[in-house]
Design a protein around this motif. Structure first.
Motif, PDB file in Angstrom:
ATOM      1  N   ASP A 241       0.862  -1.188   0.000  1.00  0.00           N
ATOM      2  CA  ASP A 241       0.000   0.000   0.000  1.00  0.00           C
ATOM      3  C   ASP A 241       0.893   1.231   0.000  1.00  0.00           C
ATOM      4  OD1 ASP A 241      -1.670   2.144   0.601  1.00  0.00           O
ATOM      5  OD2 ASP A 241      -2.944   0.970   1.923  1.00  0.00           O
ATOM      6  N   PRO A 242       0.887   2.048  -1.047  1.00  0.00           N
ATOM      7  CA  PRO A 242       1.785   3.199  -1.095  1.00  0.00           C
ATOM      8  C   PRO A 242       1.519   4.225  -0.002  1.00  0.00           C
ATOM      9  CG  PRO A 242       0.204   3.268  -2.917  1.00  0.00           C
ATOM     10  CD  PRO A 242       0.060   1.922  -2.267  1.00  0.00           C
ATOM     11  N   GLU A 243       0.301   4.231   0.543  1.00  0.00           N
ATOM     12  CA  GLU A 243      -0.016   5.194   1.603  1.00  0.00           C
ATOM     13  C   GLU A 243       0.586   4.801   2.935  1.00  0.00           C
ATOM     14  OE1 GLU A 243      -4.151   6.012   1.864  1.00  0.00           O
ATOM     15  OE2 GLU A 243      -4.317   6.705  -0.210  1.00  0.00           O
ATOM     16  N   THR A 244       0.598   3.512   3.237  1.00  0.00           N
ATOM     17  CA  THR A 244       1.106   3.043   4.524  1.00  0.00           C
ATOM     18  C   THR A 244       2.504   2.475   4.436  1.00  0.00           C
ATOM     19  OG1 THR A 244       0.212   0.802   4.249  1.00  0.00           O
ATOM     20  CG2 THR A 244      -1.256   2.475   5.220  1.00  0.00           C
ATOM     21  N   ARG A 248      -1.068  -4.344   1.831  1.00  0.00           N
ATOM     22  CA  ARG A 248      -2.461  -3.969   1.619  1.00  0.00           C
ATOM     23  C   ARG A 248      -3.382  -4.899   2.398  1.00  0.00           C
ATOM     24  NH1 ARG A 248      -3.199  -0.744  -3.023  1.00  0.00           N
ATOM     25  NH2 ARG A 248      -1.389  -0.678  -4.425  1.00  0.00           N
TER      26      ARG A 248
END
Length: 249
Positions: A241-244, A248
């Protein structure tokens, strides 16, 4: 699930080439291990850490060939990871890899592997270091109702032993040593075959081969094949997950 019960680096029983390091809670283990490698950390440094229910281990590697071929170390890491996990889970459930680095268990995403290398290293240059890291969902308790995240699973949900971090890291190190022995003594294609034993093939694919540059060649019929390149998949792992920066859910 308790990941690090009073753990100390000396608690890890690793092959002679490895040195264990426990990261502080919340550390970006992959990024920190790349920084250690760039600061002349020795090959075999294995870093173990946990963040938000995600268990991550990372190891510094010392490549001896140009980057374009050295990236095939991903397959050594993924095979070692798959074998290590398979040794602790229910024996009737296989560990499955989706090309090239996403790991599934019981038909759900459990985690994945990734590869780091020095920024600016040319494809024809031998990199000073590589880092293989693997992240696994240890627990989804913090994510709420598991029914909201049906595409992923966790070590806890699947009945893996508690306190798994240390024995899993030890097993991974042993299998990684074996992986590079196979590569050195028998050739890369023998190692690639071990990796392909875990790979999920797309529908109608009859055969899969890792070609010498690390790309995947799928054969669907005589004269009908398709190549899937390795490098683009490593730049942005599908499981991450690029945000975390973690798996994912």
């Amino acid at each position: 699930m308790t990941l690090f019960p009073e753990a100390r680096p000396a608690d890890l029983v690793l092959p002679p080439a490895f040195t264990g390091v426990f990261a502080a809670a919340g550390t970006d283990v992959h990024g920190e291990t790349c920084r250690l490698a760039a600061s002349d950390a020795e090959a075999g440094t294995l870093v173990l850490g946990e963040r938000d229910g995600i268990l991550t281990l990372a190891v510094v590697l010392a490549p001896d060939e140009p980057l374009a071929g050295a990236r095939r170390a991903l397959f050594a890491g993924m095979w070692a990871l798959s074998e290590a996990i398979g040794g602790f889970g229910p024996p009737e459930i296989p560990v499955v890899v989706s090309w090239p680095d996403t790991l599934h268990f019981n038909e759900a995403r459990l985690g994945g592997g990734r590869l780091g290398w020095p920024e600016g290293c040319g494809e024809g240059d031998v990199p000073d270091w590589l880092v293989f890291s693997a992240s696994l969902i240890a627990s989804k308790r913090h994510a709420g109702d598991p029914g909201l995240t049906p595409e992923s699973t966790s070590l806890e949900e699947e009945g893996f032993p508690a306190d798994l971090a240390r024995p899993l890291a030890e097993s991974f190190a042993r299998f990684l040593t074996k992986a590079f022995e196979i590569w050195t003594e028998d050739g890369f294609q023998h190692l690639a075959g071990r990796y392909l034993d875990h790979l999920a093939l797309p529908p109608h694919a009859r055969e899969a081969q890792i070609v010498d540059d690390g790309d995947l060649r799928l054969t669907f019929a005589p004269g009908l094949s398709e190549d899937r390149p390795l490098l683009p998949a490593l730049v942005q792992p599908a499981w991450c997950d690029p945000e975390t920066g973690t798996v994912r859910l």
